[in-house]
Design a protein around this motif. Structure first.
Motif, PDB file in Angstrom:
ATOM      1  N   GLU A   1       0.831  -1.202   0.000  1.00  0.00           N
ATOM      2  CA  GLU A   1       0.000   0.000   0.000  1.00  0.00           C
ATOM      3  C   GLU A   1       0.870   1.259   0.000  1.00  0.00           C
ATOM      4  O   GLU A   1       0.617   2.204  -0.761  1.00  0.00           O
ATOM      5  CB  GLU A   1      -0.912  -0.001   1.228  1.00  0.00           C
ATOM      6  CG  GLU A   1      -1.829   1.206   1.326  1.00  0.00           C
ATOM      7  CD  GLU A   1      -2.715   1.159   2.555  1.00  0.00           C
ATOM      8  OE1 GLU A   1      -3.175   2.237   2.988  1.00  0.00           O
ATOM      9  OE2 GLU A   1      -2.935   0.053   3.099  1.00  0.00           O
ATOM     10  N   VAL A   2       1.912   1.254   0.842  1.00  0.00           N
ATOM     11  CA  VAL A   2       2.811   2.412   0.903  1.00  0.00           C
ATOM     12  C   VAL A   2       3.576   2.552  -0.410  1.00  0.00           C
ATOM     13  O   VAL A   2       3.737   3.666  -0.931  1.00  0.00           O
ATOM     14  CB  VAL A   2       3.795   2.277   2.089  1.00  0.00           C
ATOM     15  CG1 VAL A   2       4.838   3.390   2.044  1.00  0.00           C
ATOM     16  CG2 VAL A   2       3.041   2.306   3.407  1.00  0.00           C
ATOM     17  N   TYR A   3       4.036   1.449  -0.963  1.00  0.00           N
ATOM     18  CA  TYR A   3       4.790   1.498  -2.225  1.00  0.00           C
ATOM     19  C   TYR A   3       3.945   2.105  -3.340  1.00  0.00           C
ATOM     20  O   TYR A   3       4.417   2.964  -4.093  1.00  0.00           O
ATOM     21  CB  TYR A   3       5.265   0.104  -2.628  1.00  0.00           C
ATOM     22  CG  TYR A   3       6.132   0.129  -3.868  1.00  0.00           C
ATOM     23  CD1 TYR A   3       7.506   0.300  -3.767  1.00  0.00           C
ATOM     24  CD2 TYR A   3       5.572   0.012  -5.145  1.00  0.00           C
ATOM     25  CE1 TYR A   3       8.311   0.356  -4.900  1.00  0.00           C
ATOM     26  CE2 TYR A   3       6.364   0.077  -6.280  1.00  0.00           C
ATOM     27  CZ  TYR A   3       7.734   0.248  -6.150  1.00  0.00           C
ATOM     28  OH  TYR A   3       8.517   0.320  -7.272  1.00  0.00           O
ATOM     29  N   GLN A   4       2.700   1.668  -3.433  1.00  0.00           N
ATOM     30  CA  GLN A   4       1.835   2.192  -4.489  1.00  0.00           C
ATOM     31  C   GLN A   4       1.581   3.678  -4.300  1.00  0.00           C
ATOM     32  O   GLN A   4       1.592   4.454  -5.263  1.00  0.00           O
ATOM     33  CB  GLN A   4       0.502   1.428  -4.496  1.00  0.00           C
ATOM     34  CG  GLN A   4      -0.440   1.842  -5.612  1.00  0.00           C
ATOM     35  CD  GLN A   4       0.175   1.704  -6.996  1.00  0.00           C
ATOM     36  OE1 GLN A   4       0.906   0.737  -7.267  1.00  0.00           O
ATOM     37  NE2 GLN A   4      -0.095   2.645  -7.892  1.00  0.00           N
ATOM     38  N   ARG A   5       1.392   4.083  -3.063  1.00  0.00           N
ATOM     39  CA  ARG A   5       1.141   5.501  -2.781  1.00  0.00           C
ATOM     40  C   ARG A   5       2.366   6.358  -3.092  1.00  0.00           C
ATOM     41  O   ARG A   5       2.251   7.448  -3.669  1.00  0.00           O
ATOM     42  CB  ARG A   5       0.739   5.679  -1.315  1.00  0.00           C
ATOM     43  CG  ARG A   5       0.405   7.120  -0.945  1.00  0.00           C
ATOM     44  CD  ARG A   5      -0.107   7.250   0.477  1.00  0.00           C
ATOM     45  NE  ARG A   5       0.917   6.976   1.477  1.00  0.00           N
ATOM     46  CZ  ARG A   5       0.880   5.965   2.338  1.00  0.00           C
ATOM     47  NH1 ARG A   5      -0.118   5.096   2.308  1.00  0.00           N
ATOM     48  NH2 ARG A   5       1.854   5.798   3.218  1.00  0.00           N
ATOM     49  N   GLU A   6       3.545   5.867  -2.723  1.00  0.00           N
ATOM     50  CA  GLU A   6       4.767   6.658  -2.884  1.00  0.00           C
ATOM     51  C   GLU A   6       5.370   6.574  -4.283  1.00  0.00           C
ATOM     52  O   GLU A   6       5.950   7.545  -4.778  1.00  0.00           O
ATOM     53  CB  GLU A   6       5.817   6.188  -1.859  1.00  0.00           C
ATOM     54  CG  GLU A   6       5.440   6.425  -0.413  1.00  0.00           C
ATOM     55  CD  GLU A   6       5.545   7.885  -0.022  1.00  0.00           C
ATOM     56  OE1 GLU A   6       6.222   8.653  -0.744  1.00  0.00           O
ATOM     57  OE2 GLU A   6       4.944   8.272   0.986  1.00  0.00           O
ATOM     58  N   MET A   7       5.259   5.415  -4.927  1.00  0.00           N
ATOM     59  CA  MET A   7       5.998   5.188  -6.171  1.00  0.00           C
ATOM     60  C   MET A   7       5.090   4.980  -7.386  1.00  0.00           C
ATOM     61  O   MET A   7       5.588   4.779  -8.491  1.00  0.00           O
ATOM     62  CB  MET A   7       6.903   3.960  -6.017  1.00  0.00           C
ATOM     63  CG  MET A   7       7.811   3.985  -4.804  1.00  0.00           C
ATOM     64  SD  MET A   7       8.981   5.367  -4.777  1.00  0.00           S
ATOM     65  CE  MET A   7      10.018   4.982  -6.172  1.00  0.00           C
ATOM     66  N   GLY A   8       3.793   5.032  -7.190  1.00  0.00           N
ATOM     67  CA  GLY A   8       2.862   4.718  -8.269  1.00  0.00           C
ATOM     68  C   GLY A   8       3.002   5.580  -9.501  1.00  0.00           C
ATOM     69  O   GLY A   8       2.696   5.144 -10.623  1.00  0.00           O
ATOM     70  N   ASP A   9       3.445   6.812  -9.344  1.00  0.00           N
ATOM     71  CA  ASP A   9       3.537   7.712 -10.490  1.00  0.00           C
ATOM     72  C   ASP A   9       4.963   7.841 -11.033  1.00  0.00           C
ATOM     73  O   ASP A   9       5.251   8.753 -11.814  1.00  0.00           O
ATOM     74  CB  ASP A   9       2.998   9.100 -10.115  1.00  0.00           C
ATOM     75  CG  ASP A   9       3.780   9.744  -8.974  1.00  0.00           C
ATOM     76  OD1 ASP A   9       4.639   9.052  -8.386  1.00  0.00           O
ATOM     77  OD2 ASP A   9       3.531  10.929  -8.677  1.00  0.00           O
TER      78      ASP A   9
END
Length: 295
Positions: A278-286
């Motif tokens: 969840e944190v990875y997607q929020r921080e690195m998703g873009d």
């Protein structure tokens, strides 16, 4: 009872530290000023990455690629990030770099904006190494238990360190996420090559060829394969253990454990993995950074 982060901070007060914008780094303000103005040579090669991402592995490849010697005669040396100076060495890492012959291999865990000014201006080649953060966290955990100069973490359990890893202003160099995103802003700079730890594990021969080509020192297919064989993790660790005994246990094997992709699966709980994703997607998703988390 103190939290894991509070206990971690207490231990870190035992070592020299310098704070910039709320994040702490090894050393002192004076030392970091010297780093900023450290003279860079045009043929220097800088290996930049977050701690526990494959610094020494890539350095070893570079020692072979930049040498014209027979591979069995190539000399290696234990490297220390330019911002770190262990107390048991008679000279600082900057002193050692100044005395080193060209081409020098410089390593650092600093963010781009704290690197030497001439590196920022593009004077040398940069190899940016990125490793998946789940394996970085596990490797970081075991490294802390080995290195006594930053306190005794023998009573830290994996759960404790997992908490610390998510505290952005607690770990040296800040969080993996912010550190990586800052460096990725320069991924298209002509003097920078992005190398992924997992890609090297998948095809080391191709990785060697790619690095050599970037440095303007292309190698034949046979030599690339021979270098790859020399740089297999098990071979490096075995050689490093012998080298360490000669230099008072300051060497590559101290920094090497398994070198596997996906070792995090034997440490993360289901809940931890879900939280991390969840944190990875929020921080690195873009960022469009494609990371391989397992084989």
């Amino acid at each position: 009872m103190a939290t894991a982060t509070e206990r971690y901070n207490k231990l870190l007060h035992q070592s020299p530290r310098y704070t910039v914008n709320g994040l702490w780094y090894p050393g002192s303000a004076e030392r970091h000023e010297k780093i900023r103005e450290f003279p860079i040579r045009s043929d220097d090669i800088t290996v930049a990455c977050y701690p526990k991402s494959g610094t020494h592995w890539v350095e070893r490849i570079l020692h072979f690629v930049t040498s014209d010697e027979d591979l069995d005669n190539v000399k290696h040396y234990p490297s220390i990030p330019m911002e770190v100076s262990p107390p048991n060495l008679p000279k600082t890492s900057l002193d050692l770099l100044e005395e080193s012959p060209s081409p020098r291999v410089i390593s650092t865990h600093l963010p781009f904006e704290l690197c030497p000014r001439e590196i920022q201006e593009g004077k040398s080649k940069i190899i940016l190494v990125i490793r998946n953060p789940k394996d970085v966290a596990v490797s970081h955990f075991y490294f802390h238990k080995k290195i006594k100069s930053i306190g005794s973490f023998t009573d830290f359990a994996w759960q404790d360190f997992f908490e610390v890893f998510f505290s952005p202003d607690t770990l040296p160099y800040g969080s993996w996420f912010s550190h990586t995103k800052k460096w990725l802003q320069h991924r298209n700079d002509p003097n920078l090559l992005l190398v992924k730890f997992e890609d090297l594990k998948t095809d080391l021969t191709n990785g060697v060829s790619r690095i050599a080509e970037f440095l303007g020192r292309p190698v034949s297919g046979n030599r690339a394969a021979a270098i790859a064989a020399k740089c297999q993790f098990d071979n490096m660790k075995k050689e490093g253990e012998s080298e360490d005994r000669e230099v008072d246990n300051i060497g590559i094997s101290v920094f090497m454990r398994k070198g596997q992709v996906g070792d995090w699966k034997s440490h993360f709980t289901v809940a931890q993995n879900e939280m991390f994703d969840e944190v990875y997607q929020r921080e690195m998703g873009d960022t469009d950074l494609a990371i391989q988390f397992e084989t």
